[in-house]
Scaffold this motif. Structure first.
Motif, mmCIF file in Angstrom:
data_model
loop_
_atom_site.group_PDB
_atom_site.id
_atom_site.type_symbol
_atom_site.label_atom_id
_atom_site.label_comp_id
_atom_site.label_asym_id
_atom_site.label_seq_id
_atom_site.Cartn_x
_atom_site.Cartn_y
_atom_site.Cartn_z
ATOM 1 N N ALA A 331 31.115 85.341 30.402
ATOM 2 C CA ALA A 331 30.619 85.428 31.776
ATOM 3 C C ALA A 331 29.867 84.157 32.161
ATOM 4 N N VAL A 332 29.042 83.651 31.258
ATOM 5 C CA VAL A 332 28.291 82.419 31.540
ATOM 6 C C VAL A 332 29.249 81.246 31.713
ATOM 7 N N ARG A 333 30.245 81.133 30.851
ATOM 8 C CA ARG A 333 31.214 80.040 30.960
ATOM 9 C C ARG A 333 32.016 80.139 32.256
ATOM 10 N N SER A 334 32.343 81.339 32.683
ATOM 11 C CA SER A 334 33.092 81.509 33.929
ATOM 12 C C SER A 334 32.251 81.105 35.128
ATOM 13 N N VAL A 335 30.983 81.481 35.118
ATOM 14 C CA VAL A 335 30.080 81.059 36.195
ATOM 15 C C VAL A 335 29.949 79.539 36.201
ATOM 16 N N GLN A 336 29.902 78.941 35.019
ATOM 17 C CA GLN A 336 29.841 77.479 34.924
ATOM 18 C C GLN A 336 31.064 76.841 35.584
ATOM 19 N N MET A 337 32.255 77.393 35.342
ATOM 20 C CA MET A 337 33.461 76.860 35.962
ATOM 21 C C MET A 337 33.446 77.072 37.476
ATOM 22 N N ILE A 342 32.611 74.425 42.852
ATOM 23 C CA ILE A 342 31.794 74.185 44.039
ATOM 24 C C ILE A 342 31.373 72.721 44.105
ATOM 25 N N ARG A 343 31.020 72.158 42.953
ATOM 26 C CA ARG A 343 30.624 70.746 42.911
ATOM 27 C C ARG A 343 31.778 69.840 43.323
ATOM 28 N N VAL A 344 32.970 70.120 42.816
ATOM 29 C CA VAL A 344 34.140 69.302 43.152
ATOM 30 C C VAL A 344 34.453 69.411 44.639
ATOM 31 N N ALA A 345 34.349 70.639 45.193
ATOM 32 C CA ALA A 345 34.599 70.818 46.623
ATOM 33 C C ALA A 345 33.579 70.059 47.461
ATOM 34 N N ALA A 346 32.311 70.103 47.025
ATOM 35 C CA ALA A 346 31.271 69.356 47.748
ATOM 36 C C ALA A 346 31.504 67.858 47.645
ATOM 37 N N ALA A 358 24.735 71.327 42.726
ATOM 38 C CA ALA A 358 25.727 72.015 41.884
ATOM 39 C C ALA A 358 25.792 71.389 40.495
ATOM 40 N N LEU A 359 25.646 70.067 40.399
ATOM 41 C CA LEU A 359 25.679 69.402 39.102
ATOM 42 C C LEU A 359 24.487 69.829 38.240
ATOM 43 N N ILE A 360 23.304 69.940 38.858
ATOM 44 C CA ILE A 360 22.116 70.392 38.121
ATOM 45 C C ILE A 360 22.310 71.821 37.622
ATOM 46 N N LEU A 361 22.820 72.691 38.499
ATOM 47 C CA LEU A 361 23.079 74.074 38.099
ATOM 48 C C LEU A 361 24.115 74.138 36.979
ATOM 49 N N GLU A 362 25.129 73.298 37.089
ATOM 50 C CA GLU A 362 26.177 73.278 36.064
ATOM 51 C C GLU A 362 25.610 72.891 34.701
ATOM 52 N N CYS A 363 24.719 71.902 34.678
ATOM 53 C CA CYS A 363 24.101 71.485 33.413
ATOM 54 C C CYS A 363 23.231 72.591 32.822
ATOM 55 N N ILE A 364 22.475 73.285 33.685
ATOM 56 C CA ILE A 364 21.610 74.373 33.220
ATOM 57 C C ILE A 364 22.453 75.511 32.635
ATOM 58 N N ILE A 368 22.660 77.033 28.783
ATOM 59 C CA ILE A 368 22.509 78.459 28.460
ATOM 60 C C ILE A 368 23.709 78.963 27.673
ATOM 61 N N GLY A 369 24.910 78.558 28.095
ATOM 62 C CA GLY A 369 26.112 78.977 27.380
ATOM 63 C C GLY A 369 26.145 78.466 25.952
ATOM 64 N N ASP A 370 25.773 77.194 25.755
ATOM 65 C CA ASP A 370 25.738 76.642 24.395
ATOM 66 C C ASP A 370 24.730 77.382 23.526
#
Length: 518
Positions: A331-337, A342-346, A358-364, A368-370
């Motif tokens: 679930a965490v990995r899917s949210v990351q994707m 969203i980042r790519v669209a922006a 979006a990049l900051i959220l993606e890193c966070i 968490i996933g790792d």
């Protein structure tokens, strides 16, 4: 069972004063109470639950049922593919110069066969390379560790230099991207090399001893390699099922999803990724739990076979716990994707603020996933040994790490570097095998794909096939290290008295004592 004092817990046949634990000493009072409660619950489970019980109940059964229902649903969707009317797919964009009917010509199957054969050859050669790496770790652990620690950054620098050279020889638009990528790889490689020379050098002798020990046990039980082969096969089958299922759904529900969601991942794609990650993690952790069971049974010298009982636990009584823990990570990995889309669209819309957020959220989320993925691997060691629920095993793992000071051992080990280089070498060998298959392909007249496209697809297929196969074998190293450390924390004397790894036992003791006294 807790000791008579409310301040102490009994763990690994010794009393530990919770207030003096380094894990909770500096925590705020409110967090300290919650942490103490978790440690007490985990310590109590360790005392009550026996190791390798003769009868185990199925734990977290609803999650196992949910996973099997998901598998059945995917099978149904794939089966529905046979009911698709190909007339719906007639489109000018798909017309071929030979058939002129919008259907895929038969020649494409020759290209597909070549690419699939390249993937299979990559898997086989990558598997053989990883097995050779394990054998080399037993025969000459010192060169293997030194090459792993210094080889990865050197390979990264060489790759960066190759991208720079290629960037100078192509057009300016394409060359800029290659130059930036090459510079990034060189920077990362130099940082890794600096860490290896300045920070990691003192950990190398310790890592050599642990690698030799794990490789010795692995070579004593070579049947674990067969488990990794099965894991790689079922991972490929899982990916194929998901790909066919997604194709069947999209062909029956043709919509312009890219315009509908403006480049952002839609609900169908999100669910597909969630199920893909979930199944892949389940297969990986079934293998991991099996390996942990083999190493744990070796450590405690149980009677009978090691592999079959360990595999039976992973596939039956602890399967629900594996499904539960892996669903959280998936679930965490899917949210990351999703955030990444969203980042790519922006980025494509020129929305700088949205892209940065979006990049900051993606890193966070990635962090968490790792963290969850790494912690789960330790939890499944307890599932293999005692067969508790996922939450019980998680509390036991927390108590074991907090009360025995094995953080010091974990922090000083560089086994993951050996695993990483073994996987990379498997990928490179698989790439070579895929290239050979693709380059030796006979020219197909009026082929649907160009020769260069087939070669690129074959090379990439061989590379990723080698990575998957090599990763399955090299997981044995990571799983074995975690299992032996966990077992040593419970009963340290066995390592040097029964298995005669005196040097490793001495190093473990020294690091734990240094950690507890600091």
């Amino acid at each position: 069972m807790e000791s008579g004092s409310a301040r102490n817990v009994l763990i690994s046949n010794r009393e530990v004063e919770i207030q003096n634990l380094k894990e909770i000493r500096d925590l705020p009072e409110k967090q300290k109470k919650g942490r103490e409660k978790e440690i007490r619950a985990g310590a109590q489970f360790l005392q009550v639950a026996p190791r390798f019980p003769s009868r185990r109940g199925c734990k977290d059964l609803p999650w196992a049922i949910l996973f099997l229902l998901t598998l059945a649903l995917i099978g149904f969707v794939v089966y529905s593919l046979y009911g698709i009317d190909t007339e719906l797919n007639r489109d000018a964009d798909f017309k071929h110069h030979k058939t002129h009917d919008g259907l895929i010509p038969t020649d494409i199957w020759k290209d597909a066969l070549t690419i699939n054969f390249a993937c299979v050859a990559g898997c086989v050669c990558g598997f053989a390379m990883a097995f050779f790496w394990v054998m080399a770790a037993k025969a000459c652990p010192s060169p293997v560790v030194y090459i792993s620690i210094y080889g990865v950054p050197i390979i990264t620098i060489i790759l960066g230099l190759g991208l720079l050279v290629y960037g100078f020889n192509v057009s300016q638009v394409q060359g800029t991207n290659f130059l930036i990528s090459g510079g990034f790889f060189i920077l990362v490689g130099l940082c890794q090399l600096a860490c290896a020379m300045c920070c990691w050098a003192r950990f190398i002798p310790f890592t050599i001893e642990v690698v030799e020990m794990v490789a010795t046990v692995s070579n004593e039980h070579p049947c674990m390699v067969a488990v990794s082969a099965l894991g790689g096969f079922f991972n490929a089958v899982w990916f194929l099922l998901l790909a066919l299922g997604f194709a069947a759904f999209t062909m029956k529900h043709q919509e312009d999803k890219a315009d509908q969601h403006k480049g952002v991942m839609g609900p169908v794609e999100f669910c597909m990724l969630l199920v893909l990650f979930w199944g892949s993690y389940v297969i990986h952790n079934v293998c991991h739990t099996t390996y942990c069971g083999v190493f744990s049974r070796w450590y405690f010298s149980t009677e009978g076979s090691y592999l079959l009982p360990s595999m039976r636990v992973a596939l039956t009584t602890s399967f629900g716990s594996i499904c539960f823990g892996t669903f959280i990570v998936a679930a965490v990995r899917s949210v990351q994707m999703l955030v990444q889309s969203i980042r790519v669209a922006a980025q494509e819309d020129g929305n700088i603020v949205g892209c940065v957020v979006a990049l900051i959220l993606e890193c966070i989320i990635d962090f968490i996933g790792d963290m969850l993925e790494y912690f789960n691997e330790w939890v499944y060691v307890q599932c293999a040994i005692r067969g508790g629920t996922f939450c019980e095993s998680a509390r036991a793992t927390c108590a074991m790490i907090a009360c025995n000071g094995i953080k010091a051992i974990i922090g000083d080990l560089l086994v993951d570097r050996v695993v990483t280089l073994g996987i990379l070498l498997s990928g490179v060998v698989g790439l070579g095998a895929g290239a050979v298959i693709a380059f030796t392909r006979d020219e197909v007249p009026d082929s649907h794909m160009s020769r260069s496209a087939v070669i690129i697809a074959g090379v990439l297929g061989g590379f990723f096939g080698g990575l998957v196969a090599g990763g399955g074998v090299m997981t044995i190293f990571s799983s074995g290290t975690k299992a032996i450390i966990t077992c040593w924390a419970e009963e340290p004397s066995r390592l040097h008295e029964e298995h005669e790894f005196e040097d490793v036992h001495t190093e473990f003791n020294a690091k734990v004592q240094e950690y507890n006294s600091s």
